[in-house]
Design an enzyme around this catalytic site. Structure first.
Site, PDB file in Angstrom:
ATOM      1  N   GLU A  73      12.383 -21.167 -41.408  1.00  0.00           N
ATOM      2  CA  GLU A  73      11.200 -20.311 -41.478  1.00  0.00           C
ATOM      3  C   GLU A  73      11.217 -19.431 -42.723  1.00  0.00           C
ATOM      4  O   GLU A  73      10.490 -18.429 -42.794  1.00  0.00           O
ATOM      5  CB  GLU A  73      11.129 -19.454 -40.207  1.00  0.00           C
ATOM      6  CG  GLU A  73      11.057 -20.349 -38.985  1.00  0.00           C
ATOM      7  CD  GLU A  73      10.839 -19.601 -37.699  1.00  0.00           C
ATOM      8  OE1 GLU A  73      11.363 -18.492 -37.552  1.00  0.00           O
ATOM      9  OE2 GLU A  73      10.141 -20.145 -36.845  1.00  0.00           O
ATOM     10  N   HIS A  92      13.037 -11.321 -38.518  1.00  0.00           N
ATOM     11  CA  HIS A  92      12.267 -12.052 -37.507  1.00  0.00           C
ATOM     12  C   HIS A  92      13.202 -12.294 -36.332  1.00  0.00           C
ATOM     13  O   HIS A  92      14.350 -12.715 -36.523  1.00  0.00           O
ATOM     14  CB  HIS A  92      11.751 -13.382 -38.068  1.00  0.00           C
ATOM     15  CG  HIS A  92      11.360 -14.354 -36.992  1.00  0.00           C
ATOM     16  ND1 HIS A  92      10.471 -14.029 -35.992  1.00  0.00           N
ATOM     17  CD2 HIS A  92      11.753 -15.623 -36.734  1.00  0.00           C
ATOM     18  CE1 HIS A  92      10.342 -15.062 -35.183  1.00  0.00           C
ATOM     19  NE2 HIS A  92      11.117 -16.043 -35.605  1.00  0.00           N
ATOM     20  N   HIS A  94      13.282 -12.773 -31.626  1.00  0.00           N
ATOM     21  CA  HIS A  94      12.531 -13.074 -30.408  1.00  0.00           C
ATOM     22  C   HIS A  94      12.891 -12.030 -29.348  1.00  0.00           C
ATOM     23  O   HIS A  94      13.504 -12.366 -28.326  1.00  0.00           O
ATOM     24  CB  HIS A  94      12.863 -14.484 -29.916  1.00  0.00           C
ATOM     25  CG  HIS A  94      12.537 -15.578 -30.888  1.00  0.00           C
ATOM     26  ND1 HIS A  94      12.792 -16.905 -30.642  1.00  0.00           N
ATOM     27  CD2 HIS A  94      11.968 -15.551 -32.118  1.00  0.00           C
ATOM     28  CE1 HIS A  94      12.395 -17.643 -31.673  1.00  0.00           C
ATOM     29  NE2 HIS A  94      11.907 -16.837 -32.592  1.00  0.00           N
ATOM     30  N   HIS A 154       5.382 -17.054 -30.300  1.00  0.00           N
ATOM     31  CA  HIS A 154       6.576 -17.249 -31.127  1.00  0.00           C
ATOM     32  C   HIS A 154       7.555 -16.071 -30.978  1.00  0.00           C
ATOM     33  O   HIS A 154       8.609 -16.224 -30.381  1.00  0.00           O
ATOM     34  CB  HIS A 154       6.107 -17.432 -32.580  1.00  0.00           C
ATOM     35  CG  HIS A 154       7.180 -17.823 -33.531  1.00  0.00           C
ATOM     36  ND1 HIS A 154       6.930 -18.424 -34.743  1.00  0.00           N
ATOM     37  CD2 HIS A 154       8.531 -17.675 -33.487  1.00  0.00           C
ATOM     38  CE1 HIS A 154       8.064 -18.665 -35.376  1.00  0.00           C
ATOM     39  NE2 HIS A 154       9.046 -18.212 -34.634  1.00  0.00           N
TER      40      HIS A 154
HETATM   41  P1  13P Z   1      16.244 -20.887 -38.221  1.00  0.00           P
HETATM   42  O1  13P Z   1      17.600 -20.977 -37.581  1.00  0.00           O
HETATM   43  O2  13P Z   1      15.918 -22.111 -39.018  1.00  0.00           O
HETATM   44  O3  13P Z   1      16.117 -19.623 -39.041  1.00  0.00           O
HETATM   45  O4  13P Z   1      15.146 -20.820 -37.073  1.00  0.00           O
HETATM   46  C1  13P Z   1      15.270 -19.857 -36.081  1.00  0.00           C
HETATM   47  C2  13P Z   1      13.994 -19.564 -35.362  1.00  0.00           C
HETATM   48  O5  13P Z   1      13.696 -18.445 -35.049  1.00  0.00           O
HETATM   49  C3  13P Z   1      13.114 -20.656 -34.953  1.00  0.00           C
HETATM   50  O6  13P Z   1      11.930 -20.063 -34.384  1.00  0.00           O
END
Ligand code: 13P
Length: 205
Positions: A73, A92, A94, A154
């Site tokens: 990403e 970023h 989650h 997401h």
């Molecule tokens: P990456 O490990 O490629 O950074 O992806 C993690 C991610 O948050 C996928 O949504």
């Protein structure tokens, strides 16, 4: 800050995200920009087990300058850095409540002075497939005037002048989402007076 310090700081903040339950497993990606150089987490590695030497150095176009495969990403990080020179770091992740809101959007009216002062308005980023230029462009556009955004279906993303600032904004945004979700469950959400929101966000009259 020299390169080794940057790498160590990314590892440290990635671990803090995990320890504070703001991220887990393979999710999320972090980056720091200094001048025309970016250090970004590698793809498909549990972020809390990162080693400093795994962080990938790239230029502003994303060309690797050190071994490793940048985050899948990473395009959204590059797009924000190119669009907003004041941004020095991006997180970023989650986080559970922000991700809940990302999958079951609810209104997020202004409710807490502290959040207005620290974060200002939360931005919503339309869904696009992760890793695409479409998502990168949507993120750069939405973050032009915001510090914290919810990526629909997401997760969440924050920007700061430094990595610790981006971490603080992400944690603050998650706390705000948690309060909103619980307030919804209680069935009543008192909002702040409009003039106070303008005052806290420093919007001129
Ligand atoms: P990456 O490990 O490629 O950074 O992806 C993690 C991610 O948050 C996928 O949504």
């Amino acid at each position: 800050m020299d390169e080794n310090q940057i790498r160590r700081e990314i590892v440290e903040i990635a671990r803090s995200l995990y320890e504070r339950r703001l991220n887990c497993g393979y999710a999320g990606n972090l980056s720091v920009r200094v001048g025309d150089l970016i250090w970004v987490t590698p793809a498909a590695v549990p972020k809390h087990r990162l080693l400093p030497e795994q962080i990938v150095k790239v230029d502003l176009e994303g060309h690797p300058l050190s071994p490793g495969r940048p985050s899948s990403e990473a395009k959204m990080h590059y797009a924000v850095y190119r669009a907003k020179p004041s941004v020095g770091a991006i997180v970023h992740a989650h986080p559970p409540f922000a991700t809940l809101v990302a999958t079951s959007p609810i209104e997020l009216p202004p409710i807490l002075p502290e959040m207005e002062i620290v974060l200002g308005a939360v931005t919503w980023i339309p869904y696009a497939r992760p890793g695409t230029q479409k998502l990168a462009d949507a993120v750069a556009c939405a973050l032009a005037h915001a510090k914290f955004g919810i990526l629909l279906n997401h997760g969440a993303l924050s920007v700061g002048r430094t990595l610790s600032e981006a971490f603080d904004f992400l944690e603050t945004g998650e706390s705000l989402c948690q309060t909103h979700v619980y307030a919804r469950l209680l069935g009543l959400t008192n909002t702040l007076p409009r003039e106070d929101v303008r005052f806290f966000r420093q919007v001129p009259d």
